[in-house]
Design a protein around this motif. Structure first.
Motif, PDB file in Angstrom:
ATOM      1  N   THR A 102       0.814  -1.230   0.000  1.00 18.62           N
ATOM      2  CA  THR A 102       0.000   0.000   0.000  1.00 18.62           C
ATOM      3  C   THR A 102       0.839   1.268   0.000  1.00 18.62           C
ATOM      4  O   THR A 102       0.377   2.322  -0.442  1.00 18.62           O
ATOM      5  CB  THR A 102      -0.932   0.038   1.227  1.00 18.62           C
ATOM      6  OG1 THR A 102      -0.146   0.184   2.420  1.00 18.62           O
ATOM      7  CG2 THR A 102      -1.771  -1.227   1.309  1.00 18.62           C
ATOM      8  N   GLN A 233     -13.064   6.624  -1.103  1.00 17.92           N
ATOM      9  CA  GLN A 233     -13.576   5.502  -1.902  1.00 17.92           C
ATOM     10  C   GLN A 233     -13.201   5.686  -3.371  1.00 17.92           C
ATOM     11  O   GLN A 233     -13.069   6.813  -3.828  1.00 17.92           O
ATOM     12  CB  GLN A 233     -15.106   5.414  -1.764  1.00 17.92           C
ATOM     13  CG  GLN A 233     -15.579   5.152  -0.360  1.00 17.92           C
ATOM     14  CD  GLN A 233     -15.247   3.740   0.126  1.00 17.92           C
ATOM     15  OE1 GLN A 233     -14.379   3.045  -0.424  1.00 17.92           O
ATOM     16  NE2 GLN A 233     -15.951   3.317   1.165  1.00 17.92           N
ATOM     17  N   PRO A 234     -12.947   4.614  -4.126  1.00 19.51           N
ATOM     18  CA  PRO A 234     -13.124   3.210  -3.722  1.00 19.51           C
ATOM     19  C   PRO A 234     -11.881   2.588  -3.070  1.00 19.51           C
ATOM     20  O   PRO A 234     -11.911   1.431  -2.688  1.00 19.51           O
ATOM     21  CB  PRO A 234     -13.433   2.527  -5.048  1.00 19.51           C
ATOM     22  CG  PRO A 234     -12.637   3.304  -6.041  1.00 19.51           C
ATOM     23  CD  PRO A 234     -12.687   4.746  -5.580  1.00 19.51           C
ATOM     24  N   ARG A 235     -10.781   3.377  -2.956  1.00 18.19           N
ATOM     25  CA  ARG A 235      -9.562   2.788  -2.412  1.00 18.19           C
ATOM     26  C   ARG A 235      -9.767   2.303  -0.981  1.00 18.19           C
ATOM     27  O   ARG A 235      -9.188   1.294  -0.570  1.00 18.19           O
ATOM     28  CB  ARG A 235      -8.409   3.806  -2.465  1.00 18.19           C
ATOM     29  CG  ARG A 235      -7.054   3.204  -2.041  1.00 18.19           C
ATOM     30  CD  ARG A 235      -5.908   4.184  -2.246  1.00 18.19           C
ATOM     31  NE  ARG A 235      -4.627   3.508  -2.047  1.00 18.19           N
ATOM     32  CZ  ARG A 235      -3.881   3.629  -0.939  1.00 18.19           C
ATOM     33  NH1 ARG A 235      -4.300   4.400   0.046  1.00 18.19           N
ATOM     34  NH2 ARG A 235      -2.735   2.986  -0.829  1.00 18.19           N
ATOM     35  N   ASP A 237     -12.326   0.859   0.461  1.00 21.91           N
ATOM     36  CA  ASP A 237     -12.875  -0.498   0.494  1.00 21.91           C
ATOM     37  C   ASP A 237     -11.827  -1.530   0.104  1.00 21.91           C
ATOM     38  O   ASP A 237     -11.777  -2.627   0.664  1.00 21.91           O
ATOM     39  CB  ASP A 237     -14.084  -0.606  -0.438  1.00 21.91           C
ATOM     40  CG  ASP A 237     -15.337   0.000   0.163  1.00 21.91           C
ATOM     41  OD1 ASP A 237     -15.361   0.242   1.389  1.00 21.91           O
ATOM     42  OD2 ASP A 237     -16.298   0.253  -0.595  1.00 21.91           O
ATOM     43  N   SER A 238     -10.997  -1.176  -0.870  1.00 20.48           N
ATOM     44  CA  SER A 238      -9.939  -2.091  -1.294  1.00 20.48           C
ATOM     45  C   SER A 238      -8.936  -2.333  -0.172  1.00 20.48           C
ATOM     46  O   SER A 238      -8.500  -3.471   0.058  1.00 20.48           O
ATOM     47  CB  SER A 238      -9.227  -1.532  -2.522  1.00 20.48           C
ATOM     48  OG  SER A 238      -8.130  -2.349  -2.899  1.00 20.48           O
ATOM     49  N   LEU A 239      -8.581  -1.276   0.556  1.00 17.00           N
ATOM     50  CA  LEU A 239      -7.641  -1.410   1.666  1.00 17.00           C
ATOM     51  C   LEU A 239      -8.243  -2.224   2.803  1.00 17.00           C
ATOM     52  O   LEU A 239      -7.550  -3.049   3.420  1.00 17.00           O
ATOM     53  CB  LEU A 239      -7.228  -0.025   2.168  1.00 17.00           C
ATOM     54  CG  LEU A 239      -6.385   0.809   1.208  1.00 17.00           C
ATOM     55  CD1 LEU A 239      -6.180   2.213   1.766  1.00 17.00           C
ATOM     56  CD2 LEU A 239      -5.030   0.141   0.956  1.00 17.00           C
ATOM     57  N   GLN A 241     -10.366  -4.556   2.500  1.00 15.18           N
ATOM     58  CA  GLN A 241     -10.333  -5.952   2.061  1.00 15.18           C
ATOM     59  C   GLN A 241      -8.941  -6.550   2.260  1.00 15.18           C
ATOM     60  O   GLN A 241      -8.803  -7.707   2.693  1.00 15.18           O
ATOM     61  CB  GLN A 241     -10.739  -6.048   0.590  1.00 15.18           C
ATOM     62  CG  GLN A 241     -10.849  -7.478   0.085  1.00 15.18           C
ATOM     63  CD  GLN A 241     -11.345  -7.537  -1.351  1.00 15.18           C
ATOM     64  OE1 GLN A 241     -11.363  -6.544  -2.061  1.00 15.18           O
ATOM     65  NE2 GLN A 241     -11.759  -8.716  -1.784  1.00 15.18           N
ATOM     66  N   GLN A 242      -7.893  -5.765   1.958  1.00 15.34           N
ATOM     67  CA  GLN A 242      -6.531  -6.247   2.182  1.00 15.34           C
ATOM     68  C   GLN A 242      -6.275  -6.492   3.662  1.00 15.34           C
ATOM     69  O   GLN A 242      -5.662  -7.498   4.045  1.00 15.34           O
ATOM     70  CB  GLN A 242      -5.520  -5.236   1.643  1.00 15.34           C
ATOM     71  CG  GLN A 242      -5.392  -5.212   0.136  1.00 15.34           C
ATOM     72  CD  GLN A 242      -4.344  -4.217  -0.323  1.00 15.34           C
ATOM     73  OE1 GLN A 242      -4.656  -3.084  -0.684  1.00 15.34           O
ATOM     74  NE2 GLN A 242      -3.092  -4.639  -0.301  1.00 15.34           N
TER      75      GLN A 242
END
Length: 263
Positions: A102, A233-235, A237-239, A241-242
């Protein structure tokens, strides 16, 4: 105000209030007069309670500067809490991966009573660093994404008790009043992760996901902090999830270790 004849519970609450103020001034230290004023106590009462905290090894006093500081025992308590399920070594690879992938700053925090203790940190490659927490820093539950995630995992009655106990420590933070934190707790429970937007440091955000120990209680968190523009968002939500993928890996290792001990 509690005098010498005050109840043990009242005296404990007052002592905890003073401890939280000392922790909140860990970098600069704080004088007896300032402590008494912030806590709404007379100097003799504050001095009596502080003497008890010093005897318990919870705070230190620097005589030349006449300043009080948190003692190392608070950090060791946090280390002991995390050692219940050995989360630090199990999380090391996850922290490294998250920081590398990240570019942001990643923290591991553990709950110690009514506090969240930062027990590990990894700094990513992004030029603007978010170093709001140092290893060993102690914060009341509810403050920041880590504290909010840990607070949200508690029963409602414990949430209310924490909000009352930490009212002085949380007072300087505009988003950390009791009503705002109640809404944040509800949102965290609904979303499954905690999000802090400028609560501790302006223009800095953080997300946190809880790590469940052997008893299924959330006893630790992994969080990621960055400037606000990097957690939109949308980063975001992606983070999240990670973070959740790494938490799943850590929890699986914890279960495997617990199973091995039972054989």
């Amino acid at each position: 105000m509690i005098g010498p004849g005050g109840s043990p519970t009242q005296s404990l609450d007052r002592a905890m209030d003073l401890l939280e103020v000392v922790v909140g001034h860990s970098g600069s230290g704080i004088t007896l007069g300032s402590l008494a004023a912030i806590a709404g106590l007379s100097k003799p009462t504050a001095h009596r309670l502080l003497t008890g905290l010093r005897s318990a090894g919870m705070i230190d006093y620097d005589a030349p500067s006449r300043l009080f500081f948190p003692a190392f025992k608070l950090f060791s308590m946090g280390q002991a809490a995390s050692a219940r399920f050995d989360v630090i070594p199990l999380a090391t690879a996850s922290l490294d991966r998250l920081a590398e992938e990240t570019g942001d700053t990643v923290f591991l925090s553990a709950r110690s009573g009514d506090f969240a203790v930062c027990v590990a940190r990894r700094t990513g490659s992004f030029p603007i660093k978010t170093l709001a927490l140092d290893v060993g820093d102690v914060r009341p539950l509810g403050l920041g994404a880590n504290g909010l995630m840990l607070l949200s995992s508690l029963p409602d009655e414990d949430v209310e008790r924490n909000l009352e106990r930490h009212r002085l420590a949380l007072k300087p933070f505009a988003q950390a009043d009791a009503e705002s934190l109640r809404r944040a707790v509800a949102a965290t429970r609904q979303e499954g992760y905690a999000f802090s937007d400028g609560m501790v440091v302006p223009d800095m955000c953080a997300v946190a996901v809880g790590i469940r120990g052997p008893g299924s209680q959330i006893d630790a968190t992994i969080s990621l902090a960055a400037i606000s523009s990097r957690l939109q968002q949308p980063r975001r939500d992606s983070l999240v999830q990670q973070l959740q993928q790494e938490v799943d890996t850590i929890e699986r290792q914890m279960r495997d270790r617990a199973d091995a001990h039972c054989v």
